[in-house]
Motif scaffolding. Structure first.
Motif, short mmCIF file in Angstrom:
data_model
loop_
_atom_site.label_atom_id
_atom_site.label_comp_id
_atom_site.label_asym_id
_atom_site.label_seq_id
_atom_site.Cartn_x
_atom_site.Cartn_y
_atom_site.Cartn_z
N ASP B 32 0.83 -1.21 0.00
CA ASP B 32 0.00 0.00 0.00
C ASP B 32 0.86 1.25 0.00
O ASP B 32 1.97 1.26 0.51
CB ASP B 32 -0.89 0.04 1.24
CG ASP B 32 -2.08 -0.90 1.14
OD1 ASP B 32 -2.22 -1.54 0.08
OD2 ASP B 32 -2.85 -0.98 2.11
N PRO B 33 0.33 2.32 -0.60
CA PRO B 33 1.03 3.60 -0.53
C PRO B 33 0.71 4.31 0.77
O PRO B 33 -0.40 4.21 1.28
CB PRO B 33 0.43 4.37 -1.71
CG PRO B 33 -0.95 3.82 -1.85
CD PRO B 33 -0.89 2.39 -1.39
N SER B 36 0.06 10.70 1.04
CA SER B 36 1.14 11.55 0.52
C SER B 36 1.60 12.63 1.49
O SER B 36 0.82 13.13 2.30
CB SER B 36 0.71 12.20 -0.79
OG SER B 36 0.08 13.42 -0.55
N THR B 66 10.61 4.28 -1.43
CA THR B 66 10.21 5.45 -2.21
C THR B 66 10.21 5.12 -3.70
O THR B 66 11.14 4.51 -4.21
CB THR B 66 11.19 6.61 -1.94
OG1 THR B 66 10.85 7.24 -0.73
CG2 THR B 66 11.14 7.63 -3.06
N ARG B 70 5.88 8.80 -7.67
CA ARG B 70 4.66 8.02 -7.45
C ARG B 70 4.21 8.01 -6.00
O ARG B 70 3.01 8.11 -5.72
CB ARG B 70 4.88 6.58 -7.92
CG ARG B 70 5.41 6.49 -9.33
CD ARG B 70 4.62 5.52 -10.15
NE ARG B 70 5.17 4.18 -10.02
CZ ARG B 70 4.43 3.12 -9.61
NH1 ARG B 70 3.18 3.28 -9.29
NH2 ARG B 70 4.98 1.93 -9.54
N GLY B 71 5.18 7.94 -5.12
CA GLY B 71 4.79 7.92 -3.72
C GLY B 71 5.68 7.03 -2.90
O GLY B 71 6.72 6.57 -3.37
N PHE B 73 5.79 3.52 -0.50
CA PHE B 73 5.03 2.27 -0.38
C PHE B 73 5.59 1.37 0.71
O PHE B 73 6.79 1.33 0.94
CB PHE B 73 5.06 1.55 -1.72
CG PHE B 73 4.40 2.33 -2.83
CD1 PHE B 73 3.09 2.08 -3.20
CD2 PHE B 73 5.10 3.35 -3.49
CE1 PHE B 73 2.48 2.81 -4.21
CE2 PHE B 73 4.49 4.09 -4.49
CZ PHE B 73 3.18 3.82 -4.85
#
Lengths: 139, 139
Positions: B32-33, B36, B66, B70-71, B73
């Motif tokens: 999962d991310p 943000s 990282t 995108r983010g 995770f």
DNA sequence: TTTGCTGTTATAGCTAACTATAACACTACT
DNA sequence: AGTAGTGTTATAGTTAGCTATAACAGCAAA
């Protein structure tokens, strides 16, 4: 008494907490003088101002009294005042947080509260109940 | 999730702890991310840099990865890694301190175990066992 | 009165934590 | 290409915690 500090809290607060502990444990009794600012500062290799700050907190809480030129002394009633206040603080703030952590880690509070003091820390007090925390890979 | 902070620890560490809690609770699963940096910063009205600092800690611990643009995770294995590490940390550092406090305040297991999460904090739980802590005035 | 112990105040400087504001760099979707 | 979402870096300023050093002020006993 330890000579070291915890980086998770400011020194002056830790100092305050130690004195409080000593009062609760009966090491320091009402009417007794606190170890002098300068002594503590030297012994723990800390700045006098830092010690003073911790002590002042005790004064502000009404636990300790200053006598100019003589030292700082524990007030009468300090201990019972502490028992009230610290219990309330602990039950209201710290314990709920700690209890949540215990459950989160799948540890069991009863076990910890029994023997407790020495626990190997490896896989101690394993979680029979891994409740609700199913990893369940799904990618 | 609370929107408030505790003055007893830096925000970035509290942030780190919250994410850890979410992983352990299964709210955030592996892969999962994370929410943000900017979102969190806005939602909790905190500086992005502060959030980043908390997140970086998770990266350093190998819990999070990282992906540029995108983010961030959650890594595979994060949860079990945490169960190991956090248990050890808790049992080795936090619990001994907490347990000492419990005894110092003369609290009893039952009181801590029943209400646990919800405790009104009024004059909660008086100590029947005032063991070893006799005030014993002597001045 | 001097010596030696108390707490207290004054300066001044360092670091960590947090803040605001802005820009950069990468990725993805349109 | 443009837009909007990621993480990241840069500058700069504030505050809290801690430090070193020194001096001030009250009390008590030699």
């Amino acid at each position: 008494m330890d000579r070291e500090w915890n980086d998770s809290q400011p020194i002056y607060r830790q100092l305050r907490d130690r004195v409080v502990a000593m009062i609760l444990d009966g090491v320091l009794k009402e009417g007794d003088p606190l170890p002098s600012v300068r002594n503590v500062a030297t012994e723990y290799r800390v700045n006098p101002l830092t010690v003073l700050k911790g002590y002042q907190q005790l004064v502000d809480e009404g636990l300790v009294e200053t006598r100019r030129g003589r030292g700082m002394f524990i007030n009468v009633g300090a201990r019972s005042l502490l028992l009230q206040g610290e219990r309330q603080k602990f039950l209201g703030e710290e314990w709920p947080r700690v209890y949540a952590t215990i459950q989160r880690l799948g540890l069991r509070a009863e076990e910890l509260l029994d023997g407790a003091t020495s626990r190997s820390s490896s896989d101690a007090a394993q979680a029979k109940t891994d409740k609700s925390n199913a990893p369940e890979e799904e990618n």
